[in-house]
Design a protein around this motif. Structure first.
Motif, PDB file in Angstrom:
ATOM      1  N   SER A   2       0.849  -1.195   0.000  1.00  0.00           N
ATOM      2  CA  SER A   2       0.000   0.000   0.000  1.00  0.00           C
ATOM      3  C   SER A   2       0.879   1.236   0.000  1.00  0.00           C
ATOM      4  O   SER A   2       1.714   1.427   0.859  1.00  0.00           O
ATOM      5  N   HIS A   3       0.669   2.042  -1.006  1.00  0.00           N
ATOM      6  CA  HIS A   3       1.548   3.178  -1.283  1.00  0.00           C
ATOM      7  C   HIS A   3       0.865   4.457  -0.812  1.00  0.00           C
ATOM      8  O   HIS A   3      -0.354   4.529  -0.732  1.00  0.00           O
ATOM      9  N   ALA A   4       1.652   5.460  -0.510  1.00  0.00           N
ATOM     10  CA  ALA A   4       1.128   6.703   0.047  1.00  0.00           C
ATOM     11  C   ALA A   4       0.092   7.380  -0.843  1.00  0.00           C
ATOM     12  O   ALA A   4      -0.781   8.078  -0.353  1.00  0.00           O
ATOM     13  N   LEU A  52      13.053   1.591  -1.138  1.00  0.00           N
ATOM     14  CA  LEU A  52      13.553   2.957  -1.147  1.00  0.00           C
ATOM     15  C   LEU A  52      12.591   3.718  -2.053  1.00  0.00           C
ATOM     16  O   LEU A  52      12.437   3.370  -3.225  1.00  0.00           O
ATOM     17  N   ASP A  63       8.596   6.834  -7.151  1.00  0.00           N
ATOM     18  CA  ASP A  63       9.444   5.767  -7.686  1.00  0.00           C
ATOM     19  C   ASP A  63       9.959   4.891  -6.550  1.00  0.00           C
ATOM     20  O   ASP A  63      10.283   5.386  -5.470  1.00  0.00           O
ATOM     21  N   LEU A  84      12.352   1.466  -5.381  1.00  0.00           N
ATOM     22  CA  LEU A  84      13.378   0.464  -5.674  1.00  0.00           C
ATOM     23  C   LEU A  84      13.467  -0.561  -4.559  1.00  0.00           C
ATOM     24  O   LEU A  84      13.260  -0.241  -3.386  1.00  0.00           O
ATOM     25  N   ASP A  85      13.832  -1.798  -4.941  1.00  0.00           N
ATOM     26  CA  ASP A  85      14.098  -2.838  -3.956  1.00  0.00           C
ATOM     27  C   ASP A  85      15.466  -2.620  -3.340  1.00  0.00           C
ATOM     28  O   ASP A  85      16.428  -2.327  -4.058  1.00  0.00           O
ATOM     29  N   GLU A 142       8.571  -4.558   7.933  1.00  0.00           N
ATOM     30  CA  GLU A 142       8.615  -3.896   6.637  1.00  0.00           C
ATOM     31  C   GLU A 142       9.313  -2.560   6.823  1.00  0.00           C
ATOM     32  O   GLU A 142       8.962  -1.810   7.719  1.00  0.00           O
ATOM     33  N   VAL A 143      10.313  -2.298   5.993  1.00  0.00           N
ATOM     34  CA  VAL A 143      11.092  -1.073   6.139  1.00  0.00           C
ATOM     35  C   VAL A 143      10.995  -0.256   4.861  1.00  0.00           C
ATOM     36  O   VAL A 143      11.191  -0.784   3.767  1.00  0.00           O
ATOM     37  N   THR A 144      10.679   1.014   4.998  1.00  0.00           N
ATOM     38  CA  THR A 144      10.636   1.908   3.849  1.00  0.00           C
ATOM     39  C   THR A 144      11.566   3.087   4.089  1.00  0.00           C
ATOM     40  O   THR A 144      11.402   3.809   5.073  1.00  0.00           O
ATOM     41  N   PHE A 145      12.538   3.260   3.201  1.00  0.00           N
ATOM     42  CA  PHE A 145      13.409   4.431   3.260  1.00  0.00           C
ATOM     43  C   PHE A 145      12.802   5.499   2.366  1.00  0.00           C
ATOM     44  O   PHE A 145      12.595   5.272   1.165  1.00  0.00           O
ATOM     45  N   TRP A 146      12.487   6.646   2.951  1.00  0.00           N
ATOM     46  CA  TRP A 146      11.944   7.763   2.181  1.00  0.00           C
ATOM     47  C   TRP A 146      13.091   8.627   1.686  1.00  0.00           C
ATOM     48  O   TRP A 146      14.042   8.870   2.432  1.00  0.00           O
ATOM     49  N   ALA A 147      12.971   9.090   0.448  1.00  0.00           N
ATOM     50  CA  ALA A 147      14.107   9.778  -0.161  1.00  0.00           C
ATOM     51  C   ALA A 147      13.660  10.636  -1.339  1.00  0.00           C
ATOM     52  O   ALA A 147      12.496  10.592  -1.740  1.00  0.00           O
ATOM     53  N   TYR A 148      14.603  11.425  -1.864  1.00  0.00           N
ATOM     54  CA  TYR A 148      14.439  12.010  -3.192  1.00  0.00           C
ATOM     55  C   TYR A 148      15.239  11.189  -4.177  1.00  0.00           C
ATOM     56  O   TYR A 148      16.420  10.899  -3.921  1.00  0.00           O
ATOM     57  N   CYS A 149      14.627  10.830  -5.276  1.00  0.00           N
ATOM     58  CA  CYS A 149      15.359  10.122  -6.315  1.00  0.00           C
ATOM     59  C   CYS A 149      16.235  11.138  -7.056  1.00  0.00           C
ATOM     60  O   CYS A 149      16.018  12.341  -6.938  1.00  0.00           O
TER      61      CYS A 149
END
Ligand SMILES: [Mn+2]
Ligand SMILES: [Mn+2]
Ligand SMILES: [Zn+2]
Ligand SMILES: [Zn+2]
Lengths: 138, 138
Positions: free
Chosen positions: A71-73, A89, A96, A98-99, A121-128
């Motif tokens: 489930s995505h934001a 990520l 976007d 990535l695994d 479950e781990v999600t790294f939030w970032a700017y691509c």
DNA sequence: CTCCGGACATCGAATCGTTCTAAGTTAGGC
DNA sequence: GCCTAACTTAGAACGATTCGATGTCCGGAG
């Protein structure tokens, strides 16, 4: 691991033309498509496939454990053919995804509140890279 | 930290009756309500409050940084008055969600793919005590 | 080969959570 | 006490997903 289409055949799943193009839309690394994107790809290969069949098939594949549902934001669910343990990520701006591999954090006993922990479950939030460049802020 | 209602007044936010009951619905530990649950609570205190005002107010509080918005597997967003850095322990069956502290995992350099990492979100999936008891499987 | 039953696919309507719009109400600086 | 901007409202609109009714296909029994 064997391609999705092969695993499905081996399970005795009836591999119709529609199901095939849907499964093929899902193959690849770092694939995290929303249902509608799967529909577009499937339709490019077989124009008469219907949206309902895409949803039905994705849900069945999730139930069979051949896809992960994320489930995505933005409110749309994503479907991930990489069912191995992994983390993500995610670009906060364009979405976007990535695994990635990272060590699982663990939850100290005194924080478990009597729950039976199944996984993490781990999600790294970032700017691509693209979004750093084109819109440093906003 | 000061209560939400107090922080809002200090920011010069117009504190109407509706906004007050909405903010009050959000107070407490381990509170992770969906918009509709906030609406029910607010309406119990002030029956003529409208759904639109609940959504408007929640979105403003998120934009102000006074609430966190969490996207939950069931498709409904949750609103979290605990804006301190923390992670979650979530029941896969009933969706119940608790705040937990755990060390942030880190992402090895070679896994960053050129992204600029901003933060990390960790969710521990589990069965809560009630759900272990009442439905060992299912 | 033909028939049958169940599995599958399709279309469109329905539902769910959320946002938008247009109109009415309120608060508070003057 | 007025005026205006900020706020609230009901309901329409929206996008994502599910449901229900109907039609099609496929593979095995005969
Ligand atoms: Mn993935
Ligand atoms: Mn929380
Ligand atoms: Zn990006
Ligand atoms: Zn539970």
């Amino acid at each position: 691991m064997e391609p999705l289409v092969v695993r499905l055949r081996d399970r005795g799943w009836r591999l119709t033309a529609q199901r095939r193009v849907i499964a093929e839309a899902m193959t690849g690394e770092h694939t995290h498509l929303a249902a509608d994107e799967v529909f577009e790809r499937a339709r490019a290969a077989l124009p008469e496939v219907s949206r309902a069949t895409v949803y039905n098939t994705l849900n069945q594949l999730v139930a069979m454990g051949e896809l992960l549902e994320i489930s995505h934001a933005d409110g749309r669910k994503r479907y991930d053919p990489n069912v191995a343990e992994h983390h993500h990520l995610v670009c906060v701006r364009c979405g976007d995804m990535l695994d990635v591999e990272a060590d699982d954090p663990d939850l100290p006993d005194h924080q478990q509140h009597g729950f039976e922990v199944l996984g993490v479950e781990v999600t790294f939030w970032a700017y691509c890279p693209d979004c750093v460049r084109t819109g440093a802020n906003a």
